[in-house]
Design a protein around this motif. Sequence first.
Motif, mmCIF file in Angstrom:
data_model
loop_
_atom_site.group_PDB
_atom_site.id
_atom_site.type_symbol
_atom_site.label_atom_id
_atom_site.label_comp_id
_atom_site.label_asym_id
_atom_site.label_seq_id
_atom_site.Cartn_x
_atom_site.Cartn_y
_atom_site.Cartn_z
ATOM 1 N N ASN A 144 0.839 -1.211 0.000
ATOM 2 C CA ASN A 144 0.000 0.000 0.000
ATOM 3 C C ASN A 144 0.872 1.259 0.000
ATOM 4 O O ASN A 144 0.558 2.253 -0.652
ATOM 5 N N SER A 145 1.970 1.175 0.717
ATOM 6 C CA SER A 145 2.913 2.287 0.731
ATOM 7 C C SER A 145 3.563 2.447 -0.650
ATOM 8 O O SER A 145 3.753 3.580 -1.149
ATOM 9 N N ASP A 146 3.877 1.318 -1.287
ATOM 10 C CA ASP A 146 4.471 1.354 -2.629
ATOM 11 C C ASP A 146 3.496 1.956 -3.644
ATOM 12 O O ASP A 146 3.920 2.660 -4.579
ATOM 13 N N VAL A 147 2.205 1.671 -3.467
ATOM 14 C CA VAL A 147 1.190 2.260 -4.350
ATOM 15 C C VAL A 147 1.248 3.784 -4.256
ATOM 16 O O VAL A 147 1.269 4.490 -5.266
ATOM 17 N N ALA A 148 1.306 4.272 -3.031
ATOM 18 C CA ALA A 148 1.373 5.725 -2.820
ATOM 19 C C ALA A 148 2.642 6.305 -3.426
ATOM 20 O O ALA A 148 2.621 7.368 -4.068
ATOM 21 N N GLN A 149 3.761 5.604 -3.240
ATOM 22 C CA GLN A 149 5.032 6.082 -3.764
ATOM 23 C C GLN A 149 5.059 6.041 -5.301
ATOM 24 O O GLN A 149 5.615 6.939 -5.948
ATOM 25 N N ALA A 150 4.439 4.993 -5.859
ATOM 26 C CA ALA A 150 4.379 4.881 -7.313
ATOM 27 C C ALA A 150 3.542 6.021 -7.895
ATOM 28 O O ALA A 150 3.896 6.630 -8.912
ATOM 29 N N ASN A 151 2.412 6.306 -7.235
ATOM 30 C CA ASN A 151 1.569 7.428 -7.675
ATOM 31 C C ASN A 151 2.317 8.763 -7.563
ATOM 32 O O ASN A 151 2.207 9.628 -8.426
ATOM 33 N N TRP A 152 3.061 8.897 -6.484
ATOM 34 C CA TRP A 152 3.837 10.129 -6.294
ATOM 35 C C TRP A 152 4.902 10.262 -7.384
ATOM 36 O O TRP A 152 5.117 11.334 -7.942
ATOM 37 N N LEU A 153 5.563 9.109 -7.690
ATOM 38 C CA LEU A 153 6.609 9.124 -8.710
ATOM 39 C C LEU A 153 6.020 9.464 -10.075
ATOM 40 O O LEU A 153 6.558 10.286 -10.807
ATOM 41 N N GLU A 154 4.878 8.800 -10.403
ATOM 42 C CA GLU A 154 4.247 9.066 -11.694
ATOM 43 C C GLU A 154 3.784 10.516 -11.775
ATOM 44 O O GLU A 154 3.943 11.184 -12.795
ATOM 45 N N GLY A 155 3.231 11.006 -10.695
ATOM 46 C CA GLY A 155 2.783 12.395 -10.664
ATOM 47 C C GLY A 155 3.927 13.369 -10.729
ATOM 48 O O GLY A 155 3.773 14.504 -11.190
ATOM 49 N N GLY A 156 5.074 12.949 -10.263
ATOM 50 C CA GLY A 156 6.241 13.832 -10.270
ATOM 51 C C GLY A 156 6.974 13.870 -11.591
ATOM 52 O O GLY A 156 7.892 14.677 -11.774
ATOM 53 N N VAL A 157 6.581 12.999 -12.543
ATOM 54 C CA VAL A 157 7.247 12.979 -13.841
ATOM 55 C C VAL A 157 7.115 14.335 -14.523
ATOM 56 O O VAL A 157 8.084 14.906 -15.023
ATOM 57 N N GLY A 158 5.868 14.830 -14.506
ATOM 58 C CA GLY A 158 5.624 16.117 -15.151
ATOM 59 C C GLY A 158 6.457 17.226 -14.549
ATOM 60 O O GLY A 158 7.090 18.006 -15.271
ATOM 61 N N LYS A 159 6.473 17.287 -13.223
ATOM 62 C CA LYS A 159 7.239 18.339 -12.557
ATOM 63 C C LYS A 159 8.730 18.185 -12.819
ATOM 64 O O LYS A 159 9.447 19.167 -13.068
ATOM 65 N N ALA A 160 9.194 16.929 -12.762
ATOM 66 C CA ALA A 160 10.614 16.682 -12.998
ATOM 67 C C ALA A 160 11.011 17.105 -14.416
ATOM 68 O O ALA A 160 12.063 17.725 -14.631
ATOM 69 N N LEU A 161 10.131 16.775 -15.359
ATOM 70 C CA LEU A 161 10.417 17.161 -16.739
ATOM 71 C C LEU A 161 10.342 18.684 -16.912
ATOM 72 O O LEU A 161 11.163 19.279 -17.600
ATOM 73 N N ASP A 162 9.330 19.285 -16.281
ATOM 74 C CA ASP A 162 9.196 20.747 -16.362
ATOM 75 C C ASP A 162 10.425 21.430 -15.793
ATOM 76 O O ASP A 162 10.928 22.416 -16.355
ATOM 77 N N ASP A 163 10.895 20.885 -14.653
ATOM 78 C CA ASP A 163 12.094 21.473 -14.039
ATOM 79 C C ASP A 163 13.313 21.288 -14.941
ATOM 80 O O ASP A 163 14.127 22.203 -15.105
ATOM 81 N N HIS A 164 13.402 20.092 -15.517
ATOM 82 C CA HIS A 164 14.546 19.781 -16.362
ATOM 83 C C HIS A 164 14.571 20.662 -17.614
ATOM 84 O O HIS A 164 15.617 21.202 -17.987
ATOM 85 N N PHE A 165 13.405 20.785 -18.251
ATOM 86 C CA PHE A 165 13.342 21.541 -19.503
ATOM 87 C C PHE A 165 13.171 23.043 -19.277
ATOM 88 O O PHE A 165 13.332 23.830 -20.211
ATOM 89 N N GLY A 166 12.816 23.414 -18.059
ATOM 90 C CA GLY A 166 12.618 24.830 -17.779
ATOM 91 C C GLY A 166 13.834 25.661 -18.122
ATOM 92 O O GLY A 166 13.730 26.714 -18.763
ATOM 93 N N ASP A 167 15.008 25.172 -17.695
ATOM 94 C CA ASP A 167 16.248 25.908 -17.984
ATOM 95 C C ASP A 167 16.536 25.946 -19.485
ATOM 96 O O ASP A 167 16.995 26.965 -20.019
ATOM 97 N N LEU A 168 16.227 24.833 -20.167
ATOM 98 C CA LEU A 168 16.456 24.791 -21.612
ATOM 99 C C LEU A 168 15.579 25.810 -22.331
ATOM 100 O O LEU A 168 16.027 26.497 -23.256
ATOM 101 N N VAL A 169 14.320 25.899 -21.896
ATOM 102 C CA VAL A 169 13.394 26.838 -22.538
ATOM 103 C C VAL A 169 13.802 28.280 -22.233
ATOM 104 O O VAL A 169 13.677 29.162 -23.083
#
Length: 384
Positions: free
Chosen positions: A99-124
Motif C-alpha cells: 500500500n505504501s508502494d502504491v502511494a510512492q508509485a503514484n507520487w513518482l508518476e505524478g512527479g514525472v511532469g514536474k521533474a520534466l518541467d524542471d529539467h526543460f525549464g532551464d532549456l526553454v
Amino acid sequence: MPKIAKIAVVFPSKTSAADEKGLAKCFDAMLVAQKDIDGVLEEVGKTKPMPDPLEVDLKKRLKIATSRAAEMKDMAKDRKAGTLHSNPGKLSRLYDDLNSDVAQANWLEGGVGKALDDHFGDLVDKLETTLEASLPSGVTTKHFDFKGIMKAFREKNSKEHWAKYDENVKKLEKAVKKEADAVEREQALKAVGADKAFSTLKYAIRQKAVEAALKSDTETPTTLRTTLEDLLDKQRKPSKSQWASYLNLGAGGSYSLKSSGSFQGMAIHLTMSKDSWTSDADGKVTVTDSAQTIYENLLKVVDWKQLHATLEVSKNAADFPHVFLFAGVLGNDTRWEAARVLLNRDGKWVGDAQKAVAKELGKLETTLLSKIAEAKKQDGANVN
C-alpha cells in the motif's frame, strides 16, 4: 496514466487456519497491486529524456519492487499450499508495504511532469533568450505576443511530457520568425510611407497605399515605393479641371467670363474658353517645373485662342477690342482704331486704353503665378 488504487481487500482481522480463505483473497489483491505498481514503474521508465532526479527515484523504487517481488514469490508458495496463516505477520507487513508502494508509485508518476518541467525549464529559458537575440534589428519581443507564444510552447510541451520537444522547437522557431518577419515588413512599409520623399503626397492617399500594402501578401517596400512615386507623380500633374478650379479659371472645359475693372466708365472683362488651355494642360503639366514654365504650359496657346481681356466699348460685342494674355494686341487687330473712331477719341486714347486693359491681365497673371508657386510648394496637393 491514471493513479492506481490501494489494495481493495481489507486485511483479515483473524489469521488462523480457519481464515486461510480470507488471507488468500487478500494475497490475490496484493498481487494485483504489485502488478499495477510494476506497470507504473515501467511507464515512468519510458520517460525520454530522463531527468537525473527522476532517474534516482525510479531506480530506488525499482530496487524496492524487486525486493517485494521476491517476497511475494515466496508467499505465493504458501498461497498454493494453503499455509498463509502460518506467517501472518509477514503477510501483514507486505500488505502495508505494498500500500505504501502504491502511494510512492503514484507520487513518482505524478512527479514525472514536474521533474520534466524542471529539467526543460532551464532549456526553454535559454531558448527564449536565443530567440530574442535572433530578432531582426528594430524588432523586439514587445512588437508581438512573444511571451504568449513562449507560454503556449511551455504548456504544450508540459502536457506532452516534453516527448516532442525537438520537433516543437523547430515549429516554435518558425512561428517566432514568421511573427518577427511580419513586424519587420510592417516597419519597412511604414518607413517607406514616412519617407521625406513622400511628405508632400496627400496624407489620405499615402495612408491608403500603405494600408493596402500592409494587407497584401505580396507587397514589398520596393513595390510600395514605386506605388507612392506613381501617386506623387500623378498628384504633381493635375487634370485640366483641377487646374481650372484651383486657378479660378472656370470648369476647365467651358467658357468663362468675368468682370475685371473698367476704363473711362467702360467695363473690362476677362474671357477664358475651352480653347484657351493647351493640349498638355490635362495631366501633362508638372508642378516640378518653374512657375513661369507651368504658367505657359497651361495657357500659352495660339494667340487668338488665349485668355484675353476685353474693353466693352459699346452694346455691340462685335465692336469690343481685345488684349491677349501672351500675344498682347494682335498685329492685324483693327478694332482698337475702330473703337477710337466710334468713341470719337484722340490718337492717344488707343495706347491708354490698351494699357488699362493689359493692366487687368497683369493682375491676373500675378495672381496665377502666385497660386502656381504655392502649388509647387505643396507638390500639387492643393490643386488635386
